[in-house]
Structure formats: structure tokens, C-alpha cells
Design a protein around this motif. Structure first.
Motif, PDB file in Angstrom:
ATOM      1  N   SER A   1       0.852  -1.187   0.000  1.00  0.00           N
ATOM      2  CA  SER A   1       0.000   0.000   0.000  1.00  0.00           C
ATOM      3  C   SER A   1       0.889   1.238   0.000  1.00  0.00           C
ATOM      4  O   SER A   1       2.108   1.153   0.190  1.00  0.00           O
ATOM      5  N   GLU A   2       0.281   2.409  -0.177  1.00  0.00           N
ATOM      6  CA  GLU A   2       1.065   3.640  -0.204  1.00  0.00           C
ATOM      7  C   GLU A   2       1.755   3.884   1.141  1.00  0.00           C
ATOM      8  O   GLU A   2       2.903   4.330   1.194  1.00  0.00           O
ATOM      9  N   GLU A   3       1.058   3.581   2.221  1.00  0.00           N
ATOM     10  CA  GLU A   3       1.650   3.761   3.553  1.00  0.00           C
ATOM     11  C   GLU A   3       2.816   2.807   3.758  1.00  0.00           C
ATOM     12  O   GLU A   3       3.855   3.184   4.313  1.00  0.00           O
ATOM     13  N   GLU A   4       2.656   1.571   3.298  1.00  0.00           N
ATOM     14  CA  GLU A   4       3.734   0.593   3.436  1.00  0.00           C
ATOM     15  C   GLU A   4       4.935   0.971   2.580  1.00  0.00           C
ATOM     16  O   GLU A   4       6.080   0.735   2.967  1.00  0.00           O
ATOM     17  N   LYS A   5       4.677   1.575   1.417  1.00  0.00           N
ATOM     18  CA  LYS A   5       5.790   2.026   0.572  1.00  0.00           C
ATOM     19  C   LYS A   5       6.590   3.123   1.254  1.00  0.00           C
ATOM     20  O   LYS A   5       7.819   3.180   1.146  1.00  0.00           O
TER      21      LYS A   5
END
Length: 261
Positions: A249-253
Motif C-alpha cells: 500500500s502507499e503507507e507501506e511504501k
């Protein structure tokens, strides 16, 4: 028959358990207990000694032409003087058989203690049950195996790296050393003696909001910090996992660490 002979005989009877305990505790996992002496060790050796003797006596009785005269053995242990000469003469007749019995038993006891330690470690019994836990508590902390304890929600297998922060008092100033875990050392009592870091960096703690630029890279691959300088230690057990960027996800990236090839 004097008490010295009885003492030696009892020592020989308990020696297999004593040797098994020596082999079981002969690793970095165990540290000496200052509250125990030879009498304590022999007391704790009774159960393994009797177990090994029962197994060997059963083999002797059923697989050889020899047998154990428990009446005579009891008289020797109790130190009764009646017919002592006849009993010692009988012992002399079987001295080689008795010698090899004890020699094989002692060797087997040592190997049994070693194999028992390996079995406890292989099946992780020391992590699952407190009864099997070895006396060196620092091993479980520095290795991260404490994460497998029943009351800890994490798992040891997830650890890929260990970062240690060591807060020290050096020349009146508070210094924070950070580095990868390399090794640790304990003294004969099991107290921490020193911490060994790999790729160490440090910074002074006057400004607790300091950034990465305030860290000083120590020009050494390894750094050993004596326990006398240590105030406290912080452990970071890290799990690096290689994943496909498309699955994040964007947060994980944003939180992911990218390693260049």
C-alpha cells in the motif's frame, strides 16, 4: 569398615548423574551458581544417577552372565563390618568387570547429558517451559529467543537483524552507542561483563532530539563496551522481508526500506 570407603562408594554411585549434569551444563547457555557446592550438585545428581544405574543393571542382568548382588552392595554402603573380608575378596574377583561397568557407565552418562541438552535445544523446550530453561538469561535476551517465551507475543524466527542501543556514562557525559549485535560476555556468576557491537556509531545525549547527522561513525568495525560503563540497554529485533513493491500500500511504501543492488 570406615566411613571413608562408604563415602567413596556413594560418590561412585552418584558420579553418573554428576557427569550427566556437567555435560548438560557445559555450554554458554549455563552459568555457575555461586549458591551451589559439591554437596548440592551430588544431591541434584541422584535422580539421573539412579535412572542410569537402573538401565545398566537391567542390561547386565538380562544380557550378560553377571548379576548385581544388592545385599552385598547394601552392606557396603551401610558400612557393616560383618564378613567384610569375604565381601572384599568377592569384589576382588570381579574387579575388572566392576571397573569396565563403571567406565562404560561414566562415558554413557556424559554423552547422555550432552544429547539431552541438544534435544532440549532442538525441540525448543527451554523456550516453551521454564523448567527446561538454562541459567544464562542473557543468552535468551541477546539472541532474541526470549520472544518465543509463552508470555511474549512475538516469534524468534521473524528476527533477521538485531540493533542494540547502549546508554553509557563516559567521562561524566552520557553517550548513546548504537550498533548491530555481535556478541556479549558474562562473568562466572552470570552477570553481564561486556557488550560487543558491530558497525558502531555514537552521539551525546545532551540533545535528545538530535537527528542522524549528530551521530559520529566510530572508525572501527567492532566496539566492546564494559558493563561498568553501561546505564541501560535497548534491544531492537528487526525483521527484514523482501516483498514485491506492487503488493504494498502507499503507507507501506513510505515505511519500506529500499536496498540498492
Amino acid at each position: 569398615m570406615n566411613i571413608a570407603f562408604t563415602t567413596v562408594l556413594l560418590f561412585i554411585i552418584l558420579a553418573p548423574g554428576f557427569l550427566a549434569r556437567i555435560a548438560y551444563n557445559s555450554s554458554k547457555l549455563s552459568v555457575a551458581d555461586s549458591n551451589r557446592n559439591l554437596v548440592n550438585e551430588l544431591t541434584w545428581s541422584i535422580i539421573p544417577a539412579l535412572t542410569l544405574h537402573i538401565i545398566f543393571v537391567a542390561i547386565i542382568q538380562n544380557a550378560t552372565r553377571y548379576s548385581v548382588d544388592f545385599v552385598q552392595l547394601g552392606n557396603l554402603v551401610l558400612g557393616t563390618s560383618q564378613n567384610a573380608d569375604a565381601r572384599f575378596a568377592q569384589l576382588n574377583d570381579y574387579k575388572y568387570a566392576i571397573f569396565f561397568y563403571n567406565l562404560i557407565l561414566f562415558k554413557t552418562s556424559f554423552v547422555a547429558g550432552y544429547l539431552l541438552r541438544k534435544m532440549v535445544r532442538f525441540f525448543k523446550l527451554d523456550r516453551k517451559f521454564r523448567y527446561f530453561r538454562f541459567s544464562n538469561k542473557w543468552h535468551y535476551i541477546f539472541s532474541g529467543e526470549c520472544l518465543d517465551f509463552p508470555d511474549v507475543p512475538d516469534e524468534y524466527e521473524e528476527i533477521t537483524n538485531k540493533i542494540i542501543n547502549v546508554l553509557c556514562k563516559v567521562n561524566g557525559r552520557t553517550v548513546l552507542y548504537t550498533g548491530e549485535y555481535f556478541n556479549y560476555y558474562v562473568d562466572g556468576k552470570g552477570d553481564l561483563e561486556a557488550v560487543h557491537l558491530k558497525y558502531p556509531i555514537r552521539r551525546y545525549l545532551e540533545n535528545d532530539k538530535a537527528g542522524d547527522e549528530d551521530y559520529y561513525v566510530i572508525s572501527s568495525r567492532y566496539l566492546m563496551i564494559p558493563n561498568s560503563d553501561i546505564i541501560n540497554i535497548n534491544f531492537k529485533y528487526i525483521n527484514f522481508e523482501e516483498v514485491d513493491e506492487a503488493e504494498l500500500s502507499e503507507e507501506e511504501k513510505d515505511n519500506a526500506i529500499q536496498l540498492s543492488e
